[in-house]
Design an enzyme around this catalytic site. Structure first.
Site, short mmCIF file in Angstrom:
data_model
loop_
_atom_site.label_atom_id
_atom_site.label_comp_id
_atom_site.label_asym_id
_atom_site.label_seq_id
_atom_site.Cartn_x
_atom_site.Cartn_y
_atom_site.Cartn_z
N SER A 186 33.25 -0.81 -2.70
CA SER A 186 32.01 -1.07 -1.97
C SER A 186 31.70 0.09 -1.03
CB SER A 186 32.12 -2.38 -1.19
OG SER A 186 33.11 -2.28 -0.19
N HIS A 187 30.47 0.12 -0.56
CA HIS A 187 30.04 1.19 0.34
C HIS A 187 30.94 1.29 1.57
CE1 HIS A 187 27.73 2.75 3.79
NE2 HIS A 187 27.32 3.64 2.91
#
Length: 186
Positions: A144-145
Site C-alpha cells: 500500500s501507499h
C-alpha cells in the site's frame, strides 16, 4: 443566478427550469445543504461494503471497521484493549504521541515527531510523512501507499489495522512496532 455556491445544490433540470421560468423553490437548497453537511462529517467509508449500509448508524458504532463492512459477520472485539494488530508495513519500533487525521488537508496539525493515524493514504499524504515518527492506517497491505513511502523514508508503519482510527484519539501514547505489525496503547 445570484445564488453563488448554492447552485451546486440544484439538479440540472431545476437549473434549466429556473432559466426558462425565472423562479425556483429555494427551500430545497437549505434542505440539501443540511444533508450535505451531515454526510460531510462522516469518516471515510469502508472500501468494501456488503449488504445494506446505513452510514450514520455505522458511524455511531465504536467498534466499526473502516476496511470492510458486512452486517452478517460478527464484529470481533479484541480482548486485549491495549493492543491493535495490523500488518507489518515498515520495520522499526518507536514510542510517541498519536495524531488522528482524516484528510491530508489537515496535515498542518501534525507536529514533527507525532505518529500519524489515518484510515488510508494516497499520494496527497506524501508531503506530510517526513514530519511523522510512524504511520498507522486502518486500510493497507505491504504494497500500500503508506507502507511503501514509510519504508522509503525509514519510518515505522503498521497498516491494515481495521479500526485504529476509532480505537485511538489524538494525544494517546503508543508504541508502534512496524516489524511485528502491532501497536501498543500506553
Amino acid at each position: 443566478m445570484g445564488i453563488g455556491e448554492d447552485v451546486f445544490f440544484l439538479y440540472i433540470d431545476e437549473i434549466l427550469t429556473w432559466l426558462v421560468r425565472g423562479s425556483l423553490d429555494m427551500d430545497c437548497i437549505s434542505i440539501r445543504r443540511t444533508n450535505y453537511l451531515k454526510y460531510k462529517q462522516l469518516p471515510p467509508l469502508p472500501s468494501i461494503i456488503r449488504g445494506r449500509f446505513e452510514p450514520l448508524k455505522w458511524m455511531e458504532d465504536p467498534n466499526r471497521r473502516v476496511d470492510y463492512y458486512d452486517p452478517y459477520i460478527p464484529v470481533e472485539i479484541s480482548t486485549n484493549s491495549e493492543m491493535i494488530e495490523g500488518i507489518a508495513g515498515s520495520a522499526g519500533r518507536i514510542e510517541g504521541t498519536v495524531r488522528v487525521l482524516s484528510h491530508p488537508e489537515e496535515g498542518s496539525q501534525l507536529l514533527p515527531g507525532e505518529i500519524l493515524v489515518t484510515s488510508t493514504t494516497n499520494v496527497g499524504w506524501t508531503p506530510i510523512f517526513p514530519k511523522a515518527a510512524a504511520i498507522i492506517t486502518d486500510i493497507g497491505a505491504p504494497l500500500s501507499h503508506a507502507a511503501i513511502v514509510a519504508r522509503e523514508l525509514g519510518i515505522p508503519a503498521v497498516v491494515g489495522c481495521g479500526n485504529a482510527t476509532t480505537r485511538m484519539k489524538t494525544g494517546d501514547k503508543v508504541i508502534v512496532d512496524g516489524g511485528q505489525g502491532i501497536v501498543l496503547i500506553r
